[in-house]
Design a protein around this motif. Structure first.
Motif, PDB file in Angstrom:
ATOM      1  N   CYS A  24       0.806   8.234   7.685  1.00 36.02           N
ATOM      2  CA  CYS A  24       1.644   7.716   6.428  1.00 36.02           C
ATOM      3  C   CYS A  24       3.037   7.498   7.432  1.00 36.02           C
ATOM      4  O   CYS A  24       3.716   6.634   6.626  1.00 36.02           O
ATOM      5  CB  CYS A  24       1.931   8.850   5.556  1.00 36.02           C
ATOM      6  SG  CYS A  24       0.275   9.237   4.535  1.00 36.02           S
ATOM      7  N   GLN A  26       3.436   5.298   9.491  1.00 37.16           N
ATOM      8  CA  GLN A  26       3.573   3.853   9.774  1.00 37.16           C
ATOM      9  C   GLN A  26       4.249   3.148   8.251  1.00 37.16           C
ATOM     10  O   GLN A  26       4.566   1.969   8.110  1.00 37.16           O
ATOM     11  CB  GLN A  26       2.368   3.367  10.144  1.00 37.16           C
ATOM     12  CG  GLN A  26       1.181   3.612   9.178  1.00 37.16           C
ATOM     13  CD  GLN A  26      -0.061   2.935   9.802  1.00 37.16           C
ATOM     14  OE1 GLN A  26      -0.281   1.816  10.097  1.00 37.16           O
ATOM     15  NE2 GLN A  26      -1.131   3.896  10.012  1.00 37.16           N
ATOM     16  N   PHE A  27       4.129   3.830   7.215  1.00 40.89           N
ATOM     17  CA  PHE A  27       4.341   3.207   5.725  1.00 40.89           C
ATOM     18  C   PHE A  27       5.699   3.912   5.342  1.00 40.89           C
ATOM     19  O   PHE A  27       6.442   3.189   4.469  1.00 40.89           O
ATOM     20  CB  PHE A  27       3.438   3.830   4.697  1.00 40.89           C
ATOM     21  CG  PHE A  27       1.986   3.309   5.091  1.00 40.89           C
ATOM     22  CD1 PHE A  27       1.688   1.912   5.136  1.00 40.89           C
ATOM     23  CD2 PHE A  27       1.097   4.120   5.508  1.00 40.89           C
ATOM     24  CE1 PHE A  27       0.571   1.404   5.491  1.00 40.89           C
ATOM     25  CE2 PHE A  27      -0.294   3.673   5.708  1.00 40.89           C
ATOM     26  CZ  PHE A  27      -0.560   2.285   5.933  1.00 40.89           C
ATOM     27  N   GLU A  56       6.544   1.101  -3.128  1.00 38.05           N
ATOM     28  CA  GLU A  56       5.760  -0.198  -2.101  1.00 38.05           C
ATOM     29  C   GLU A  56       4.940   0.618  -1.124  1.00 38.05           C
ATOM     30  O   GLU A  56       3.855   0.130  -0.487  1.00 38.05           O
ATOM     31  CB  GLU A  56       6.681  -1.054  -1.985  1.00 38.05           C
ATOM     32  CG  GLU A  56       7.855  -0.520  -1.177  1.00 38.05           C
ATOM     33  CD  GLU A  56       8.984  -0.390  -2.080  1.00 38.05           C
ATOM     34  OE1 GLU A  56      10.052   0.092  -1.458  1.00 38.05           O
ATOM     35  OE2 GLU A  56       9.082  -0.086  -3.263  1.00 38.05           O
ATOM     36  N   GLN A  57       5.325   1.793  -0.759  1.00 42.18           N
ATOM     37  CA  GLN A  57       4.753   2.669   0.577  1.00 42.18           C
ATOM     38  C   GLN A  57       3.626   3.063  -0.085  1.00 42.18           C
ATOM     39  O   GLN A  57       2.690   3.137   0.711  1.00 42.18           O
ATOM     40  CB  GLN A  57       5.712   3.894   1.010  1.00 42.18           C
ATOM     41  CG  GLN A  57       7.090   3.261   1.678  1.00 42.18           C
ATOM     42  CD  GLN A  57       8.173   4.255   1.924  1.00 42.18           C
ATOM     43  OE1 GLN A  57       8.116   5.360   1.199  1.00 42.18           O
ATOM     44  NE2 GLN A  57       8.743   4.133   2.947  1.00 42.18           N
ATOM     45  N   GLU A  58       3.312   3.742  -1.381  1.00 43.09           N
ATOM     46  CA  GLU A  58       2.550   4.054  -1.773  1.00 43.09           C
ATOM     47  C   GLU A  58       1.248   3.200  -1.805  1.00 43.09           C
ATOM     48  O   GLU A  58       0.226   3.280  -1.814  1.00 43.09           O
ATOM     49  CB  GLU A  58       2.616   4.757  -3.126  1.00 43.09           C
ATOM     50  CG  GLU A  58       3.382   6.255  -3.208  1.00 43.09           C
ATOM     51  CD  GLU A  58       3.514   6.913  -4.465  1.00 43.09           C
ATOM     52  OE1 GLU A  58       3.296   6.204  -5.384  1.00 43.09           O
ATOM     53  OE2 GLU A  58       4.352   8.008  -4.306  1.00 43.09           O
ATOM     54  N   GLN A  59       1.730   1.871  -2.521  1.00 40.08           N
ATOM     55  CA  GLN A  59       0.729   0.814  -2.496  1.00 40.08           C
ATOM     56  C   GLN A  59       0.081   0.429  -1.369  1.00 40.08           C
ATOM     57  O   GLN A  59      -1.089   0.260  -1.247  1.00 40.08           O
ATOM     58  CB  GLN A  59       1.569  -0.309  -3.195  1.00 40.08           C
ATOM     59  CG  GLN A  59       1.885  -0.138  -4.664  1.00 40.08           C
ATOM     60  CD  GLN A  59       0.849  -0.095  -5.682  1.00 40.08           C
ATOM     61  OE1 GLN A  59      -0.539  -0.764  -5.217  1.00 40.08           O
ATOM     62  NE2 GLN A  59       0.886   0.703  -6.563  1.00 40.08           N
ATOM     63  N   GLN A  60       0.966   0.449  -0.273  1.00 39.83           N
ATOM     64  CA  GLN A  60       0.411   0.157   1.108  1.00 39.83           C
ATOM     65  C   GLN A  60      -0.690   1.071   1.555  1.00 39.83           C
ATOM     66  O   GLN A  60      -1.638   0.867   2.082  1.00 39.83           O
ATOM     67  CB  GLN A  60       1.438  -0.289   2.034  1.00 39.83           C
ATOM     68  CG  GLN A  60       1.031  -0.861   3.287  1.00 39.83           C
ATOM     69  CD  GLN A  60       0.396  -2.255   3.187  1.00 39.83           C
ATOM     70  OE1 GLN A  60       0.866  -2.954   2.394  1.00 39.83           O
ATOM     71  NE2 GLN A  60      -0.715  -2.430   3.841  1.00 39.83           N
ATOM     72  N   LEU A  61      -0.171   2.354   1.548  1.00 36.94           N
ATOM     73  CA  LEU A  61      -1.160   3.494   1.827  1.00 36.94           C
ATOM     74  C   LEU A  61      -2.573   3.634   1.120  1.00 36.94           C
ATOM     75  O   LEU A  61      -3.536   3.425   1.740  1.00 36.94           O
ATOM     76  CB  LEU A  61      -0.421   4.767   1.626  1.00 36.94           C
ATOM     77  CG  LEU A  61      -1.235   6.255   1.799  1.00 36.94           C
ATOM     78  CD1 LEU A  61      -1.410   6.281   3.281  1.00 36.94           C
ATOM     79  CD2 LEU A  61      -0.528   7.466   1.277  1.00 36.94           C
ATOM     80  N   LYS A  63      -3.747   0.968  -0.120  1.00 35.77           N
ATOM     81  CA  LYS A  63      -4.768  -0.305   0.138  1.00 35.77           C
ATOM     82  C   LYS A  63      -5.257   0.024   1.509  1.00 35.77           C
ATOM     83  O   LYS A  63      -6.507  -0.328   1.680  1.00 35.77           O
ATOM     84  CB  LYS A  63      -3.559  -1.390   0.219  1.00 35.77           C
ATOM     85  CG  LYS A  63      -4.351  -2.935   0.783  1.00 35.77           C
ATOM     86  CD  LYS A  63      -3.299  -4.028   0.891  1.00 35.77           C
ATOM     87  CE  LYS A  63      -4.149  -5.101   1.450  1.00 35.77           C
ATOM     88  NZ  LYS A  63      -3.241  -6.049   1.584  1.00 35.77           N
ATOM     89  N   THR A  64      -4.688   0.560   2.400  1.00 33.43           N
ATOM     90  CA  THR A  64      -5.141   1.141   3.750  1.00 33.43           C
ATOM     91  C   THR A  64      -6.286   1.839   3.547  1.00 33.43           C
ATOM     92  O   THR A  64      -7.427   1.730   4.190  1.00 33.43           O
ATOM     93  CB  THR A  64      -4.066   1.780   4.544  1.00 33.43           C
ATOM     94  OG1 THR A  64      -3.154   0.684   4.678  1.00 33.43           O
ATOM     95  CG2 THR A  64      -4.548   2.207   5.853  1.00 33.43           C
TER      96      THR A  64
END
Length: 102
Positions: A24, A26-27, A56-61, A63-64
């Motif tokens: 996390c 990295q986000f 937006e950090q949660e969205q990226q996490l 997705k990953t």
């Protein structure tokens, strides 16, 4: 190997927490992390509930990891890589201490 597959390699909550913190990072910063351990059909599992500082950090996490949200939290279930003993048989659950914040 996917990020979620790598997380499944951990055998205990402590090492899983460290791996989540590293992933996390990295986000952004983890704002909240709760891990519920449970037995399900002879497999020890970690049910992870987490929040990042920003949506937006949660969205990226999500997705990953390829995971979703439940009740506002990012939620995912991991089978822990640990042999099950006779003491572990039957349904059970336990909240892990989430002393993860800096």
């Amino acid at each position: 190997m996917s990020a979620l597959a790598e997380l499944r390699q951990h055998s205990d909550v402590s090492s899983l927490k460290s791996a989540l913190h590293e992933l996390c990072g990295q986000f952004g910063r983890i704002a909240r992390l709760d891990i519920l351990t449970a037995m399900h059909e002879g497999t020890k599992q970690a049910i992870c509930f987490m929040r990042m500082e920003r949506p937006e950090q949660e969205q990226q996490l999500m997705k990953t990891l390829g995971v979703g949200r439940f009740g506002g939290e990012v939620v995912f279930v991991l089978d822990l890589n640990v042999p099950v003993t006779s003491e572990d048989q039957g349904p059970s659950s336990q909240w892990a201490d989430s002393d993860f914040f800096e």
